[in-house]
Design an enzyme around this catalytic site. Sequence first.
Site, PDB file in Angstrom:
ATOM      1  N   ARG A  83       0.885  -0.977  -0.049  1.00 52.43           N
ATOM      2  CA  ARG A  83      -0.092   0.072   0.121  1.00 52.43           C
ATOM      3  C   ARG A  83       0.599   0.767   0.082  1.00 52.43           C
ATOM      4  NH1 ARG A  83      -1.536  -3.852   4.141  1.00 52.43           N
ATOM      5  NH2 ARG A  83      -4.280  -4.734   3.373  1.00 52.43           N
ATOM      6  N   LYS A 108      -2.427   0.195   9.683  1.00 50.44           N
ATOM      7  CA  LYS A 108      -3.972  -0.320  10.338  1.00 50.44           C
ATOM      8  C   LYS A 108      -3.752  -1.257  12.299  1.00 50.44           C
ATOM      9  CE  LYS A 108      -5.794  -1.373   6.060  1.00 50.44           C
ATOM     10  NZ  LYS A 108      -6.556  -2.133   5.455  1.00 50.44           N
ATOM     11  N   HIS A 171      -2.702   2.038  -6.247  1.00 49.87           N
ATOM     12  CA  HIS A 171      -2.846   0.473  -6.283  1.00 49.87           C
ATOM     13  C   HIS A 171      -3.491  -0.069  -7.270  1.00 49.87           C
ATOM     14  CE1 HIS A 171      -4.602  -0.760  -2.154  1.00 49.87           C
ATOM     15  NE2 HIS A 171      -5.664  -1.797  -2.352  1.00 49.87           N
ATOM     16  N   ARG A 174      -0.308  -2.769  -6.853  1.00 52.78           N
ATOM     17  CA  ARG A 174      -0.828  -3.749  -6.372  1.00 52.78           C
ATOM     18  C   ARG A 174      -1.965  -4.746  -7.159  1.00 52.78           C
ATOM     19  NH1 ARG A 174      -1.068  -4.769  -0.655  1.00 52.78           N
ATOM     20  NH2 ARG A 174      -3.205  -5.222   0.479  1.00 52.78           N
ATOM     21  N   HIS A 197      -3.422  -8.734   3.782  1.00 51.16           N
ATOM     22  CA  HIS A 197      -5.118  -8.965   4.161  1.00 51.16           C
ATOM     23  C   HIS A 197      -5.341 -10.029   5.612  1.00 51.16           C
ATOM     24  CE1 HIS A 197      -6.464  -8.308  -0.636  1.00 51.16           C
ATOM     25  NE2 HIS A 197      -5.845  -7.168  -0.211  1.00 51.16           N
ATOM     26  N   TYR A 206      -9.046 -11.349  -6.228  1.00 50.26           N
ATOM     27  CA  TYR A 206      -8.160 -11.955  -8.184  1.00 50.26           C
ATOM     28  C   TYR A 206      -8.102 -13.238  -8.285  1.00 50.26           C
ATOM     29  CZ  TYR A 206      -6.231  -7.650  -5.033  1.00 50.26           C
ATOM     30  OH  TYR A 206      -6.041  -6.484  -5.121  1.00 50.26           O
TER      31      TYR A 206
END
Length: 225
Positions: A83, A108, A171, A174, A197, A206
């Site tokens: 990210r 996060k 992104h 990514r 994730h 994906y």
Amino acid sequence: MSDPQEDAKRVAKILRSGDYDYDGSKYLFKLARRQAGLEPPKNRKNTVDRMTKEETERFIEAAYGTDGRRGLMLRTLLETMLRVGEFVSLQIEDISLKENLFIVRDGKGGKRREVPITEALSRELRLHIGGRNTGPLFQSPRGGTYSARRIQQIVKETAQKAGIQKRVYPHLLRHTMATRIVNQGMPIEHVRKVLGHESIDTTRVYAETATESVKESFREAHSEN
């Protein structure tokens, strides 16, 4: 009753002034929906946008064509699938070139994960780092860290130079690489760990986007005729 257009302008101003990246913007909208008592959209896409192989090659060629440092920076962003907030936070101390690993702590809550890199990228990074032992992996022209917004601008400028018509943002790199490694057979659980994730459901998109297995089945079906 408030004016939706005025509300949208206020939100846009917050995003600009707060220097939010993709994930930060997404979280902000999610929080706003929750506080307003709104349900999230039901029609979620089962695929993600990405660059094609040709577009990706042109993008990296355009980056290196500008200068080698920009080429390496965007190649690293692409191949590590970080990210943008994680990328600009990378320090030399977070890298083990002997093990070909990045140690990443996400924004996060600081969860730690290991992101492998290729031997080829490791060699190029070794030359880039030289004798430095500390500090940002990629220093800004002023010697500090890049902002997420500046990386977004660099990605956009490079895509324009490469003649790519679609909107290109960090992104999307990514998404592009994650789809590629799924296509190449990397187990989805391993992909989840590399991407950071929490839920495997987030990573499965994906597999929905990956096309190589579909194309292979298509070729096999036609070869029987």
